[in-house]
Scaffold this active site. Structure first.
Site, short mmCIF file in Angstrom:
data_model
loop_
_atom_site.label_atom_id
_atom_site.label_comp_id
_atom_site.label_asym_id
_atom_site.label_seq_id
_atom_site.Cartn_x
_atom_site.Cartn_y
_atom_site.Cartn_z
N ASN A 352 4.91 -0.59 2.60
CA ASN A 352 4.51 -1.05 3.51
C ASN A 352 4.14 -2.45 3.58
OD1 ASN A 352 2.35 -0.76 1.85
ND2 ASN A 352 0.77 -0.30 3.31
N GLU A 449 -4.24 2.05 -6.19
CA GLU A 449 -5.00 1.70 -4.92
C GLU A 449 -4.18 2.69 -4.06
OE1 GLU A 449 -4.70 1.26 -1.50
OE2 GLU A 449 -3.41 -0.77 -1.91
N CYS A 483 -2.86 1.12 4.47
CA CYS A 483 -3.79 2.22 3.61
C CYS A 483 -5.08 2.17 4.08
CB CYS A 483 -3.60 2.10 2.05
SG CYS A 483 -3.78 0.22 1.51
N GLU A 661 -7.81 -4.68 -7.04
CA GLU A 661 -6.90 -5.84 -7.05
C GLU A 661 -7.62 -6.91 -6.41
OE1 GLU A 661 -3.49 -5.22 -7.35
OE2 GLU A 661 -2.92 -3.42 -6.70
#
Length: 687
Positions: A352, A449, A483, A661
């Site tokens: 994505n 993630e 997400c 992250e």
């Protein structure tokens, strides 16, 4: 009977004899629908058609011959619809869906056609000619299903699953017909079959090795990347196997030794140049990202490349102050800690945000002195290669950032490699579990993630225009393929009607189309298979009783015929137990729920296995902080949504992942801490 000639489906004139036969078949279907099998006779057909019984007998012989012709006509119509739908799709999963959609289409649930079919099914065992027609019809369905399933699952499973799907198609339709079309309609029947197929394929995928189920090419084989806006091939890349991965690891190990020994300032200089080059090539990279992902160019040129450049610049600044800690241990000793590189690390990206994710992983890894081997998602392979070129241009020594292409098998070579010390994955929960299991064999560090089904809570005192804008960002940016999306939108009962009124107007005004057009706001989904998955969830939502306020369909007009476009969809009348509310759809599908009480909505918001993100809209900042503190999510927003500055750590809890992250927190995930004890006196041993 009117003797005028008729036209065939290809608009050619039918001979007069065929015209008469066709008209008699249509009259027979009408009679079956009204009078049933027993009441339908040659004399009755002749009367309805305005001809003599002898003429009917001349064409068909007897009643069984006439009914045989009518049954063949109905079966042929279904076959034609199947073929038409199959021509519109190219993926195995799409072809399976085409068979389901054609056999359970609205035409088959129409009263006239459905009742005629029911009359035939009741006589199949007694009339041999009808039995032959049924056998051909069922064999064709099985063949279409089996051929597609064999590309997704092992051959024996394909045979079993094809038989199960075919039986369920007939069974669901028959149950609906026997209930007088009260127990099911076309949408609910298709949703049921779609959910069954997806569930079964997911189960097989979890227990079957990737190569056996056809999950990707073997090492050295090429595979294509498809432009989701038009279905055209963008280019080909070659899948990496053990030989390529081992060579990449050896090169990375060699390059990392010198890189890790550099000062932070020296590494920062190269990372800053990379950020500058990314910004200078923003338009070129944004266009490539749009063609590969389908995301509108108005998004990719202001977010994807820019976010990656910001990440390199941020960690270039941070690494210059990277240091350990001094610990006073009294007059005879002191201690200190060193933050050292891990060595060779691996990054596995999602489709994505291909370039952004590659930057988010590469920048902190390189800043901390590591080498990285990065595998982009097989659907979007190109911009990571461009990043590797840019890093070399910026002065990064060869071998420090390498790209390997491939499917799950290539990723597993990285996660299982004994000389790779960490894996950072952005992907699905199932993939995250597999990565963690592989990493455990050599005790690698992992950052995961993963997915989400995040809540967005709108209280009755919120500024509604801001709340609506936040909900749009939380659901439809990147065609809903984010997400952290807040797809469970909880709206206070007092303002729900006003919220929906404003929301639906803005959603209906969104521009869907060519993602390369700067005016386009909604592009296609990333692949045909993913489009069918999203559409199947929309059908399940309808079948479970949710109401579509806008959207809810594939969009194919005005140049979008070959693309994978789905209209932004808003459901209301949703319940917490619905599949569209519980499961991650990863598409432009919003579920709106209402609530009355703060404690109630917090409990419902937390009632999920996910915990990636959450948002709250309210003018009462005391309540905002109080609610946020109780939400089980790793990344939260107050009066905003889906804004991800590099300075803030990003990640989730529960099944949404491990580690973070970005921000200073990322440094901890790309370094290892060494403690050093320094003696300043004599050693006093008791021996």
């Amino acid at each position: 009977m009117n003797d005028q000639s008729m036209t065939s489906p290809d608009n050619t004139q039918l001979p007069l004899e065929d015209t008469r036969r066709h008209q008699l078949v249509e009259v027979t279907i009408d009679s079956l629908a009204e009078l049933g099998y027993v009441g339908t006779t040659l004399a009755q057909i002749a009367t309805r058609a305005g001809v003599s019984p002898g003429l009917v007998a001349h064409y068909f012989g007897d009643k069984d011959g006439l009914l045989d012709a009518a049954f063949r006509s109905l079966a042929r119509r279904v076959g034609n619809r199947v073929r038409a739908r199959l021509r519109q799709v190219s993926t195995p999963r799409g072809r399976i869906q085409a068979v389901i959609d054609a056999n359970l289409g609205p035409e088959e649930f129409e009263q006239r056609t459905g009742t005629a079919w029911l009359a035939f099914w009741g006589q199949v065992l007694q009339v041999k000619s009808l039995k032959r027609v049924q056998a051909v019809y069922q064999q064709r369905t099985l063949s279409n299903l089996r051929g597609s399933l064999q590309k997704l699952v092992p051959a024996d499973e394909a045979q079993r699953l094809a038989s199960m799907i075919a039986a369920m198609i007939d069974g669901v339709w028959l149950r609906a017909a026997l209930s007088g079309w009260r127990e099911a309609d076309s949408e609910s029947a298709r949703a049921l079959l779609t959910a069954f197929v997806d569930g079964r394929l997911n189960h097989v995928a979890q227990v079957t090795p990737a190569r056996v189920r056809g999950a990707g090419p073997a090492a050295g084989e090429r595979f294509a990347s498809i432009n989701p806006a038009n279905g055209e091939v963008l280019g080909y890349v070659t899948a990496a196997g053990p030989e390529q991965v081992n060579a990449a690891v050896r090169a990375a190990q060699k390059a990392q030794i010198g890189w890790g020994a550099m000062t932070g300032t020296e590494r920062a200089r190269i990372l800053r140049r990379a950020a500058d080059i990314l910004r200078s090539r923003n338009q070129e990279l944004a266009e490539l990202e749009t063609r590969d992902t389908g995301k509108p160019i108005q998004e990719t040129r202001v977010v994807d490349v820019a976010s990656g450049a910001d990440c390199f610049e941020y960690f270039a600044g941070l690494v210059q102050s990277l240091s350990g800690e001094y610990i006073n241990l009294g007059t005879q000793a002191f201690g200190y800690t060193r933050r050292e590189p891990l060595g060779v690390v691996a990054g596995i990206g999602a489709w994505n945000y291909p370039l952004q994710i590659a930057c988010w992983k590469a920048a902190p890894a390189l800043a901390c002195g590591n080498a990285m081997i990065f595998k982009p998602a097989e659907l979007t392979p190109f911009t990571a290669v461009k990043l590797a070129e840019i890093l070399l241009e910026a002065g990064l020594p060869a071998g420090l950032f390498q790209v390997v292409q491939g499917f799950a098998g290539t990723g597993r070579l990285l996660t299982r490699h004994p000389d790779i010390r960490k894996v950072s994955l952005t992907g699905e929960v199932g993939t995250g579990k597999a990565v963690m299991a592989d990493a455990a064999q050599t005790l690698k560090m992992v950052t995961l993630e993963l997915g989400g089904k995040s809540p967005l809570i709108i209280f009755d005192d919120a500024k509604l225009d801001n709340a609506v804008a936040g909900a749009l960002l939380a659901n439809f940016y990147s065609s809903g393929q984010v997400c952290s999306n807040g797809t469970r939108v909880f709206v206070h009962r007092k303002v729900k009607a006003a919220f929906l009124d404003k929301l639906v107007k803005r959603v209906k005004a969104m521009r869907i189309g060519d993602p390369m057009n700067p005016e386009t706001q909604v592009g296609p989904l990333v692949s045909e298979a993913h489009m069918h998955k999203v559409l199947s969830y929309i059908e399940r939502g309808r079948a479970e009783g949710a109401r579509v306020l806008t959207g809810g369909m594939r969009v194919t007009g005005e140049g979008m015929e070959n693309g994978y476009f789905v209209a932004p969809t808003v459901f209301e009348a949703c319940r917490d137990d619905m599949a569209i509310v519980r499961e991650e759809i990863f598409g432009p599908v919003m579920s709106v729920l209402e609530f009355d009480d703060e404690a109630e909505v917090i409990e419902r918001a937390n009632a999920t296995e996910f915990g990636l993100a959450a948002g709250v809209f309210t003018n009462d900042l005391t309540r905002a902080h109080r609610v946020i503190a109780q939400l089980q999510a790793g990344t939260c927003w107050i009066n905003q949504y889906n804004i991800t500055p590099i300075e803030l750590p990003f990640g989730g809890v529960k099944l949404s992942g491990l580690g973070r992250e970005n921000g200073r927190a990322a440094i901890e995930h790309y370094t290892q801490l060494k403690s050093v004890y320094v003696a300043m006196g004599d050693v006093d041993a008791p021996y």
